[in-house]
Write an enzyme that holds these catalytic residues in place. Structure first.
Site, mmCIF file in Angstrom:
data_model
loop_
_atom_site.group_PDB
_atom_site.id
_atom_site.type_symbol
_atom_site.label_atom_id
_atom_site.label_comp_id
_atom_site.label_asym_id
_atom_site.label_seq_id
_atom_site.Cartn_x
_atom_site.Cartn_y
_atom_site.Cartn_z
ATOM 1 C CB CYS A 182 -17.813 0.231 -0.537
ATOM 2 S SG CYS A 182 -17.044 1.769 -0.024
ATOM 3 C CG ASP A 183 -16.470 1.032 5.186
ATOM 4 O OD1 ASP A 183 -16.027 1.766 4.281
ATOM 5 O OD2 ASP A 183 -15.751 0.555 6.073
ATOM 6 N NE ARG A 190 -3.488 2.481 2.573
ATOM 7 C CZ ARG A 190 -4.507 2.697 3.385
ATOM 8 N NH1 ARG A 190 -4.887 1.775 4.237
ATOM 9 N NH2 ARG A 190 -5.176 3.835 3.342
ATOM 10 N NE ARG A 244 -5.876 6.416 6.722
ATOM 11 C CZ ARG A 244 -6.170 6.623 8.001
ATOM 12 N NH1 ARG A 244 -5.586 7.598 8.680
ATOM 13 N NH2 ARG A 244 -7.067 5.901 8.623
ATOM 14 C CG ASN A 279 -11.055 -1.329 -1.040
ATOM 15 O OD1 ASN A 279 -12.021 -1.212 -1.778
ATOM 16 N ND2 ASN A 279 -10.947 -0.730 0.130
ATOM 17 C CG HIS A 331 -13.950 4.008 -3.063
ATOM 18 N ND1 HIS A 331 -12.714 3.618 -2.623
ATOM 19 C CD2 HIS A 331 -14.821 3.569 -2.117
ATOM 20 C CE1 HIS A 331 -12.822 2.983 -1.465
ATOM 21 N NE2 HIS A 331 -14.107 2.926 -1.139
ATOM 22 C CE1 TYR A 383 -11.002 6.417 -0.890
ATOM 23 C CE2 TYR A 383 -13.189 6.169 0.051
ATOM 24 C CZ TYR A 383 -11.828 5.912 0.094
ATOM 25 O OH TYR A 383 -11.300 5.191 1.125
HETATM 26 N N1 LIG Z 1 -14.700 -2.064 0.868
HETATM 27 C C1 LIG Z 1 -14.502 -1.214 1.871
HETATM 28 O O1 LIG Z 1 -15.198 -0.235 2.001
HETATM 29 C C2 LIG Z 1 -13.393 -1.465 2.838
HETATM 30 C C3 LIG Z 1 -13.349 -0.821 4.073
HETATM 31 C C4 LIG Z 1 -12.259 -1.058 4.907
HETATM 32 C C5 LIG Z 1 -11.269 -1.948 4.513
HETATM 33 N N2 LIG Z 1 -11.370 -2.543 3.291
HETATM 34 C C6 LIG Z 1 -10.385 -3.516 2.814
HETATM 35 O O2 LIG Z 1 -10.279 -4.566 3.768
HETATM 36 C C7 LIG Z 1 -9.015 -5.192 3.617
HETATM 37 C C8 LIG Z 1 -8.311 -5.294 4.941
HETATM 38 O O3 LIG Z 1 -7.826 -4.035 5.336
HETATM 39 P P1 LIG Z 1 -6.772 -3.843 6.516
HETATM 40 O O4 LIG Z 1 -6.399 -2.412 6.504
HETATM 41 O O5 LIG Z 1 -7.300 -4.418 7.753
HETATM 42 O O6 LIG Z 1 -5.550 -4.710 5.986
HETATM 43 P P2 LIG Z 1 -4.574 -5.727 6.768
HETATM 44 O O7 LIG Z 1 -3.319 -5.775 5.980
HETATM 45 O O8 LIG Z 1 -4.539 -5.406 8.205
HETATM 46 O O9 LIG Z 1 -5.315 -7.140 6.633
HETATM 47 C C9 LIG Z 1 -5.439 -7.835 5.448
HETATM 48 C C10 LIG Z 1 -5.049 -9.294 5.658
HETATM 49 O O10 LIG Z 1 -5.232 -9.968 4.411
HETATM 50 C C11 LIG Z 1 -4.247 -10.985 4.342
HETATM 51 N N3 LIG Z 1 -4.099 -11.484 2.997
HETATM 52 C C12 LIG Z 1 -3.405 -10.966 1.976
HETATM 53 N N4 LIG Z 1 -3.521 -11.733 0.876
HETATM 54 C C13 LIG Z 1 -4.325 -12.777 1.215
HETATM 55 C C14 LIG Z 1 -4.815 -13.919 0.513
HETATM 56 N N5 LIG Z 1 -4.504 -14.118 -0.767
HETATM 57 N N6 LIG Z 1 -5.621 -14.785 1.182
HETATM 58 C C15 LIG Z 1 -5.931 -14.582 2.481
HETATM 59 N N7 LIG Z 1 -5.500 -13.506 3.194
HETATM 60 C C16 LIG Z 1 -4.705 -12.624 2.558
HETATM 61 C C17 LIG Z 1 -3.005 -10.317 4.912
HETATM 62 O O11 LIG Z 1 -2.040 -11.252 5.296
HETATM 63 C C18 LIG Z 1 -3.598 -9.517 6.083
HETATM 64 O O12 LIG Z 1 -3.541 -10.238 7.280
HETATM 65 C C19 LIG Z 1 -8.284 -4.363 2.562
HETATM 66 O O13 LIG Z 1 -8.476 -4.930 1.298
HETATM 67 C C20 LIG Z 1 -8.981 -3.030 2.629
HETATM 68 O O14 LIG Z 1 -8.791 -2.288 1.464
HETATM 69 C C21 LIG Z 1 -12.409 -2.322 2.470
HETATM 70 O O1 LIG Z 2 -7.118 4.570 5.245
HETATM 71 P P1 LIG Z 2 -7.843 3.548 6.029
HETATM 72 O O2 LIG Z 2 -7.194 2.175 5.936
HETATM 73 O O3 LIG Z 2 -8.141 3.955 7.434
HETATM 74 O O4 LIG Z 2 -9.286 3.436 5.364
HETATM 75 C C1 LIG Z 2 -9.459 3.128 4.037
HETATM 76 C C2 LIG Z 2 -10.892 2.703 3.847
HETATM 77 O O5 LIG Z 2 -11.703 3.854 3.959
HETATM 78 C C3 LIG Z 2 -13.108 3.680 3.781
HETATM 79 O O6 LIG Z 2 -13.663 2.959 4.839
HETATM 80 C C4 LIG Z 2 -13.743 3.573 6.158
HETATM 81 C C5 LIG Z 2 -15.106 3.979 6.534
HETATM 82 O O7 LIG Z 2 -15.477 4.982 5.682
HETATM 83 C C6 LIG Z 2 -15.157 4.399 7.979
HETATM 84 O O8 LIG Z 2 -16.449 4.677 8.360
HETATM 85 C C7 LIG Z 2 -14.675 3.376 8.899
HETATM 86 O O9 LIG Z 2 -15.568 2.302 9.014
HETATM 87 O O10 LIG Z 2 -13.445 3.018 8.492
HETATM 88 C C8 LIG Z 2 -13.335 2.576 7.162
HETATM 89 C C9 LIG Z 2 -11.919 2.294 6.998
HETATM 90 O O11 LIG Z 2 -11.179 3.452 7.222
HETATM 91 C C10 LIG Z 2 -13.345 3.013 2.439
HETATM 92 O O12 LIG Z 2 -14.694 2.716 2.225
HETATM 93 C C11 LIG Z 2 -12.532 1.758 2.290
HETATM 94 O O13 LIG Z 2 -12.749 1.202 1.018
HETATM 95 C C12 LIG Z 2 -11.075 2.031 2.500
HETATM 96 O O14 LIG Z 2 -10.344 0.816 2.513
HETATM 97 MN MN LIG Z 3 -14.760 1.430 0.336
#
Ligand SMILES: NC(=O)c1ccc[n+]([C@@H]2O[C@H](COP(=O)([O-])OP(=O)(O)OC[C@H]3O[C@@H](n4cnc5c(N)ncnc54)[C@H](O)[C@@H]3O)[C@@H](O)[C@H]2O)c1
Ligand SMILES: O=P(O)(O)OC[C@H]1O[C@H](O[C@H]2[C@H](O)[C@@H](O)[C@@H](O)O[C@@H]2CO)[C@H](O)[C@@H](O)[C@@H]1O
Ligand SMILES: [Mn+2]
Length: 453
Positions: A172-173, A95, A288, A150, A202, A268
């Site tokens: 997505c949240d 990242r 970030r 993501n 986004h 976004y």
């Molecule tokens: N859609 C949304 O709105 C939203 C919101 C918040 C977080 N996210 C996503 O959630 C995910 C987790 O975020 P985080 O900040 O906690 O990250 P993080 O790095 O703390 O956790 C992610 C985990 O995924 C594991 N991983 C990587 N590749 C893998 C695979 N092929 N199979 C199984 N596990 C695997 C890593 O080892 C790690 O432990 C990210 O993709 C982030 O972008 C999405």
């Molecule tokens: O920079 P990060 O890792 O803190 O956050 C990236 C994510 O941001 C959004 O999700 C937020 C959400 O909007 C907030 O309410 C709370 O629940 O935390 C989330 C994580 O920060 C976004 O929707 C995600 O796609 C990003 O991964």
């Molecule tokens: Mn999102």
């Protein structure tokens, strides 16, 4: 339909979000009964650090739920009814690269938007497909994967192309977090809001925000003109959003609506509509990813260590809308509740003037057979054009991943609104190929071949 109590597997069990999601599951245990929670991750050490915290959260609520921690897909998914996916392929180390490489070229450095999001997409599509195949192989035949991983827009498009029949719902949240803030501004619980919204993940706009049938967007417009989409207590509701970068993000809704007041934008959109200001305020040496590693991750790891040492678990994670939303969606899938949520779905006419097969973000009724999107009609030319350009960039990226095509990757980067010229696109892509040599072997090869010609 699957029958409770459910077996739920969390893929990306070592995520910083796992304790919060499990806490949310515990709070909603009556609505979503569980027999077993399984954590699955490819990084055993990371997952083993977080697992005792997760177990404590479970045991504070239930002695009966079985808890399994594994790196083996068969153990993780056999007979599972639900899989929550939250993988970060490449972890925070990559990242950081996604954010810092574009910034070195004066371009937005962001996790899911611009070149960073495209790079993250290139890493994630195939592991996501692998996960789907493992779930299909081992899990209950009617199992649902609810995916947060993501970049959700690109993951959704990749899955649509490569595994069109898969029972995956991408979510997505961010819109829910925006609705939480809207509710706080209006003095109404977010669950009382019914919104209309169109876009890609986004990359979308709220067109109405109804409370008891009345559109309250005019009131929100007035508030945003003064403060952005921020209230003091919104920052308190979600501590993550007290971080300076998030406060700035909510405030940036104000300049966007000053220029285009009709609809309320997804935060976004700041990266696409005001990239220069964003770059000017980003520190190329501290992005970030660094803020998260030194904040959310550090706090959770320290708490895990303290818990192992003393048996007392410090307050180190947050449930918020993130945990609540995925459980709400799973409940609606499990019990055919037909709740209305904003999710990522195949368009099929929901946005009349976008392609039928585009993966869009709109309100949908969530049934046990999946989402039924609500028709948002045709969108104005301005929004349609922005959306088409972003969609093309994301679709080309998916094609680049599937075909291992350097040229399509370069087209995807060039078409992205955050990237000013083809020369910027090429310089950033080439640096990213080097940084991602462990993740993009096909693209690396195509690039090497191109250089040799
Ligand atoms: N859609 C949304 O709105 C939203 C919101 C918040 C977080 N996210 C996503 O959630 C995910 C987790 O975020 P985080 O900040 O906690 O990250 P993080 O790095 O703390 O956790 C992610 C985990 O995924 C594991 N991983 C990587 N590749 C893998 C695979 N092929 N199979 C199984 N596990 C695997 C890593 O080892 C790690 O432990 C990210 O993709 C982030 O972008 C999405
Ligand atoms: O920079 P990060 O890792 O803190 O956050 C990236 C994510 O941001 C959004 O999700 C937020 C959400 O909007 C907030 O309410 C709370 O629940 O935390 C989330 C994580 O920060 C976004 O929707 C995600 O796609 C990003 O991964
Ligand atoms: Mn999102």
């Amino acid at each position: 339909m699957v029958k409770p109590p459910f077996i739920l597997s969390i893929a990306g069990g070592g995520s910083t979000y796992t304790p919060g999601i499990v806490k949310s599951l515990m709070v909603q245990l009556e609505a979503f009964p569980l027999a077993e929670i399984r954590l699955y991750d490819i990084d055993a050490a990371r997952q083993n650090t977080i697992a005792p915290v997760v177990e404590k959260v479970i045991r504070d609520h239930s002695q009966r739920i079985k808890f399994t921690v594994t790196n083996d897909a068969e153990t993780a998914f056999s007979g599972a009814h639900f899989v929550f996916a939250q993988m970060r392929v490449g972890q925070y180390k990559m990242r950081e690269q996604d954010e810092k490489i574009p910034l070195r070229h004066g371009v937005v450095g962001q996790e899911t938007c611009g070149p960073g999001g495209l790079a993250y997409g290139l890493r994630t599509i195939l592991p996501m497909v692998e996960l789907i195949d493992q779930v299909t192989r081992y899990a209950h035949e009617n199992a649902w994967i609810v995916n947060y991983s993501n970049p959700a827009a690109i993951v959704a498009e990749g899955v649509r192309r490569l595994r069109p029949q898969a029972r995956v719902l991408n979510i997505c949240d961010m819109p829910v977090a925006a609705m939480r803030n809207m509710g706080a501004i209006l003095g109404v619980d977010r669950h009382k809001l019914e919104v209309d919204y169109f876009g890609l993940n986004h990359f979308g706009w709220f067109t109405q925000v109804r409370v008891d049938g009345e559109d309250r967007l005019p009131e929100l417009r007035e508030h945003v003109a003064r403060f952005g989409l921020l209230t003091e207590d919104a920052a308190q509701t979600d501590p993550q959003h007290a971080d300076p970068s998030w406060v700035k993000t909510w405030r940036n809704i104000k300049p966007i609506m000053e220029h285009f007041p009709e609809y309320l934008p997804n935060p976004y959109l700041q990266y696409y509509l005001m990239p220069n200001e964003i770059v000017a305020h980003q520190d190329p040496d501290y992005t970030r990813a660094n803020e998260v590693m030194n904040g959310r991750e550090k706090k959770l790891f320290a708490a895990a260590q303290e818990y192992q040492r003393s048996g007392v678990l410090p307050d180190a994670f947050h449930v918020g809308v993130h945990g609540a939303f995925i459980v709400d969606v799973a409940c609606s899938l499990a019990f055919d509740l037909r709740q209305r949520h904003l999710v990522i779905v195949e368009n099929k006419g929901a946005i009349a003037n976008l392609p039928y097969d585009a993966m869009v973000e709109v309100p949908a009724y969530i049934t046990s057979s999946g989402p039924e999107p609500v028709r948002m009609g045709a969108v104005p030319l301005f929004h349609q054009t922005l959306l088409m350009q972003q969609l093309a960039s994301e679709q080309l990226l998916v094609e680049a991943t599937i075909e291992g095509s350097y040229e399509k990757a370069l087209q995807a980067f060039t078409l992205n609104r955050t990237v000013p010229t083809m020369q910027h696109a090429k310089a950033i892509l080439d640096e990213m190929i080097e940084a991602n040599r462990d993740y993009w072997p096909a693209l690396q090869k195509a690039w090497e071949n191109g250089k040799a010609v």
